[in-house]
Every structure is written in C-alpha cells, then in structure tokens.
Scaffold this motif. Structure first.
Motif, PDB file in Angstrom:
ATOM      1  N   LEU A  28       2.916   1.098   5.153  1.00 34.16           N
ATOM      2  CA  LEU A  28       2.397   1.887   6.274  1.00 34.16           C
ATOM      3  C   LEU A  28       3.544   2.517   7.068  1.00 34.16           C
ATOM      4  N   GLU A  29       4.595   1.747   7.295  1.00 35.90           N
ATOM      5  CA  GLU A  29       5.752   2.277   8.032  1.00 35.90           C
ATOM      6  C   GLU A  29       6.401   3.420   7.252  1.00 35.90           C
ATOM      7  N   GLN A  30       6.512   3.253   5.931  1.00 38.47           N
ATOM      8  CA  GLN A  30       7.088   4.311   5.102  1.00 38.47           C
ATOM      9  C   GLN A  30       6.229   5.574   5.131  1.00 38.47           C
ATOM     10  N   ALA A  31       4.901   5.388   5.116  1.00 39.03           N
ATOM     11  CA  ALA A  31       3.991   6.538   5.040  1.00 39.03           C
ATOM     12  C   ALA A  31       4.096   7.437   6.267  1.00 39.03           C
ATOM     13  N   SER A  32       4.388   6.854   7.433  1.00 43.08           N
ATOM     14  CA  SER A  32       4.449   7.656   8.662  1.00 43.08           C
ATOM     15  C   SER A  32       5.877   8.009   9.061  1.00 43.08           C
ATOM     16  N   ARG A  33       6.869   7.575   8.277  1.00 45.82           N
ATOM     17  CA  ARG A  33       8.272   7.719   8.695  1.00 45.82           C
ATOM     18  C   ARG A  33       8.671   9.163   8.907  1.00 45.82           C
ATOM     19  N   SER A  34       8.200  10.082   8.078  1.00 44.54           N
ATOM     20  CA  SER A  34       8.605  11.481   8.220  1.00 44.54           C
ATOM     21  C   SER A  34       8.110  12.099   9.516  1.00 44.54           C
ATOM     22  N   SER A  35       7.037  11.536  10.080  1.00 42.01           N
ATOM     23  CA  SER A  35       6.515  12.031  11.361  1.00 42.01           C
ATOM     24  C   SER A  35       7.285  11.451  12.536  1.00 42.01           C
ATOM     25  N   ALA A  36       8.016  10.360  12.295  1.00 45.61           N
ATOM     26  CA  ALA A  36       8.867   9.699  13.292  1.00 45.61           C
ATOM     27  C   ALA A  36       8.169   9.432  14.617  1.00 45.61           C
ATOM     28  N   PRO A  37       6.972   8.811  14.595  1.00 44.91           N
ATOM     29  CA  PRO A  37       6.316   8.495  15.874  1.00 44.91           C
ATOM     30  C   PRO A  37       7.082   7.398  16.608  1.00 44.91           C
ATOM     31  N   GLN A  38       7.311   7.597  17.903  1.00 45.84           N
ATOM     32  CA  GLN A  38       8.073   6.642  18.697  1.00 45.84           C
ATOM     33  C   GLN A  38       7.213   5.824  19.650  1.00 45.84           C
TER      34      GLN A  38
END
Length: 493
Positions: free
Chosen positions: A171-181
């Motif tokens: 899940l962390e990898q799937a959203s990494r490109s969006s870089a939500p903080q």
C-alpha cells in the motif's frame, strides 16, 4: 523479530532520527511526534507483556491511544481484537467470548457494557472476573478481525503479522509517487482496511490524523454529518485517505457544489463495496485522485488496487505484487498469497488458493473486473457485509410478517419487501414489526425502508422454489426499480 515487523520498526526508528519533531499521530487535540512514538509504543508493549495474556481487545474510538496500543500488541506478539463500534452489544460480547479475551482496553463509554459482561476496571485495563474460555488461536495470530456481521455471530479471521505488514508495504509503495504527507483516518480502526492504512502512513513517515469518529461527524455504520467531516478534512489539510463508496459519493457531491476543494488531495483509495462507473467518472471530472481497489479480510485486505501509474476506472486494478490471482472454471476469483491462518475455532487453512466468492474477469492488460457475488450476501455502500437471510429471519419471526426480502447492494440504506401474515394487517402494524426486528440488529443491517407486496412469493409466480425457497434473482429482477432508488438522493453536503 520477524522480517516484516523489523521493517516497520526500522522505518519508525529512521523517522525518529531523521524527522524527530514531525507529528506522527494527531488526535482530537493530542499530538505525538516521531521522536516520542516508539518510546510510547515500547512503554505499552512492556505493560502488555506483564499481563501474561495471549490476546487482548481494543474497544476504543479512533485516536492516538488506540494506535499506540495496537502497535504495542503487534510488536509484543500478542494477538489483538479491535471491537467494531458498529457492532451490536451482543455481537461484541460474542467476539470477546469466542476469542477468549480476559483483558480489554476501552473508552469510558464502554464501561457499563463491559461490567455487564463480567469485566472490572483495573487501572487502565478492564479484566474478566471469571475465566474466559475462548477458542484456540492458530499459531502466529497477530490480529483477529471480525467480519462486519454477515450473520448474527460474525466470524473471527485470524491473520499473521507477516501477512498484514506485507500488504502494508505494498500500500505504501502504491501511493509513493503521489507523496501524500498527511493521511486522515476516516473509517473506524476496527475496519481492517483502515487499520492497514494507518500502518502504511506511518511506514511512509507521514502525519497520521486519527480524530475520534465523533469529531469527524461519523456515527454508527451509516450516520455522517457531512459539513463536520469536510470541515475536519480542510482543517487537517488532508492529502490522502481511504473511503467507502458512500463517503466518496458525499465527497464528489461536495466538490461538485463547490463546498470542498479537490486541489489538496493526492491519493484517495476507495473500496469495501462496489463503486459505480458513473461515480468514478464524476470524481475524475472534478479532479479527485480516486483509485479503486479490491480485497477481503481473509486475504489480509487489499488484493488489487489501481495506482497513479496504472489506473483503469471500471476495474479494481491489477493484483498487487504480493499475491497471485486467477479465475476458477466458473469465474470465481481465487487468491494465493497473504491468506488467513484460519477462522477462529475452525481448522487451520492449509490450502494455497482462497475462494473469494466473487465472480470476475481480467481484461487484456490484466486489470480485474468484478461481476457479482456467488452468494446472497450483499455489501452496503458503507462497506458493511449483510447476509439478508439473517435479517429476513428476524423480520419473519415477528407476529405480522409472513415473507420478507431484504436488499442493499451498493446502497446506503437497506430496503425490504414484505408480505403480511394477515392481508388485512395495517401498515402501522407492519412498521411496528420492523421496528421490533431493527431493535435487535446492528444499524448497518437494519431495514430503513419497506414496501408492501401486492401478492406473496409463490412457486406459481416464479418467486419461490417448489420447496419454498426464495428465487432471489427472480425477485430482484421483478422489483429492481422499487428496491434500488437513486443513491445520490441520500447525500446532502
């Protein structure tokens, strides 16, 4: 320490070193930075180990304390049951008894309920005053997640830490490109998908907002104070969250009406129930970064997920790298990978492929499309599983109701078709029978609207089998328009 646990522990240690003052957990008012997070977890971890229990329960609203105790149990190797707030007291009692919980961490509001079950307050814990003989846990159980009430007595799904945290990593990898903080936990932590979502946020080193459900404006399984929810999202400058379809609908309507800006959001995952293609198209039109996924508790939640680099609306995405997915001869979706250890009290699962009960198909590029369910169970737009046989039995056990058909697939409120025992029975008496049945049901399973049938279900009209069983598809086909009102009419932002 197991490799996946070590990976999470190392990440939290790294965040404490590299971003010590960054807020890790933000509740209604309490804030905990990454420097303090691990120390707080370790303190609770030691307290849990002192208790000498194999399993404990959390009956706490969303908040930093719930997260800290949950992580403490995970690192201590003590199985954790998080009691769903949308369960009825009888269902929660079943969970505690079946899983053999002698130690509970609970909010003050749960006191009377726990006392009635024989628990007594002992400092921060609630302890059973008499022996609790639960069912045997499969070896390696880290979490027991209860299905959201497919019957009156939900099943406990036993999962390992390795399975849970492998999904978290994906899940962390799937959203990494969006870089939500900044991640906002909207769903109760007892929902496995949300539980893993918060782990993923911490793994990424983001700020995790975990306000109470009351502060969010969410009550029970279906109650939403939309202005309060959107106010919290704006105040916390939310960039990422997980929603069920009904909450996504409310968000889309709010953005369409100019009541909430889409600009700050970077990654909104949606799952738990079927999402209509029209709703996804509306979300895209107003600029919402929505990504539909698919999973089930028996497979440690998420199996497939659309991602910014691989998004195909109308599908639930491609399988994540930690699982294999194939279709059975009848089109049933079968999953191999992070499957359950077993159901509590049942033999351990020793197979390779888990039968999901869902019918699907892959397109030419490997995206999975879901086409329905093999069994009668439906899933509401709030992501709650309901077995209509259970609700119908509650209805037909009342004096005035002879036949009942309940439906709520993808809907915010359940609808029933009713035939009275006495054709001369008044609508008021039927309503009284519905009210009586609802009183014993959790709110997600209750009948919110009902329609009086003009004729009963019979073999002659094709709505019953020869031995008296309902022909559910035939009933749904005949009464679809009455059973499926517009979903959008139930939301006002």
């Amino acid at each position: 320490m197991q490799p996946e646990l070590q990976h999470l522990h190392d990440a939290l240690t790294r965040h404490a070193s590299e971003r010590p003052q960054q807020i890790a957990l933000w509740g209604d008012s309490v804030q905990i930075d990454y420097q303090s997070l691990l120390a707080d977890v370790q303190q609770r971890q030691a307290l849990l180990r002192e208790q000498g229990v194999e399993v404990f329960a959390l009956a706490m609203d969303n908040g930093p304390e719930a997260v800290l105790w949950d992580l403490a149990g995970l690192f201590a190797g003590i199985a954790c049951v998080i009691l769903p707030p949308f369960f009825s007291p009888a269902q929660r009692a079943h969970c505690l008894q079946q899983s053999g919980v002698s130690l509970v961490l609970a909010d003050a509001g749960m006191g009377a309920e726990l006392e009635a079950l024989g628990y007594r307050r002992d400092q921060q814990f609630w302890r059973a005053t008499r022996p609790v003989h639960g069912l045997a846990l499969p070896a390696g159980t880290a979490k027991i997640t209860y299905t959201s009430g497919t019957t009156g007595a939900p099943k406990g799904v036993c999962l390992s830490a390795a399975a849970l945290l492998r999904v978290v990593r994906e899940l962390e990898q799937a959203s990494r490109s969006s870089a939500p903080q900044h991640y906002l936990a909207v769903l109760p932590l007892a929902v496995l998908l949300e539980n893993l979502g918060l782990y993923a946020a911490l793994l990424a080193g983001a700020t995790l907002s975990v306000p109470s459900q009351r502060q969010l404006g969410i009550s029970g399984a279906t109650g939403v104070d939309w202005p309060r929810l959107f106010g919290m999202m704006a105040a916390r400058q939310t960039q990422s969250m997980i929603l069920v379809p009904q909450l996504l609908l409310g968000l889309v309507v709010a953005v369409e009406r100019g009541a909430f800006p889409a600009a700050g959001l970077r990654f909104v995952a949606v799952g738990g129930a079927r999402v209509s293609a029209d709703l996804l198209a509306r979300a895209a039109k107003v600029g919402l970064p929505v990504f539909e996924g698919y999973g089930l508790s028996e497979c440690a939640s998420v199996v497939c997920l659309n991602r910014p680099e691989a998004n195909r609306p109308g599908t639930v995405g491609r399988p994540l790298p930690h699982v294999q997915v194939r279709l059975g001869d009848d089109g049933e979706v079968l999953v191999k990978g992070t499957t359950l250890l077993g159901y509590l009290g049942e033999p351990a699962f020793t197979g390779q492929w888990w039968p999901t009960g869902d019918i699907g198909a892959f397109d030419a590029d490997g995206y999975l499309q879901l086409r329905g369910r093999k069994k009668h169970q439906f899933v509401t737009s709030f992501g709650r599983n309901v077995n209509p046989d259970w609700v119908e039995a509650e209805l037909t056990q009342r004096a005035g109701i002879a036949q009942a058909f309940v439906y709520g697939e993808g809907m915010s409120q359940n609808v029933a078709l009713l035939w009275p025992r006495d054709p001369a029975c008044s609508d008021a008496l039927l309503q009284a029978a519905v009210d009586e049945a609802n009183a014993g049901l959790p709110d997600y399973a209750r009948v919110h609207h009902w329609l009086r049938l003009a004729e009963p279900f019979t073999p002659d009209n094709g709505l019953l089998t020869a031995n008296g069983r309902q022909r559910r598809e035939a009933i749904l086909a005949r009464y679809r328009e009455q059973l499926c009102p517009s979903l959008s009419s139930s939301v006002s932002a």
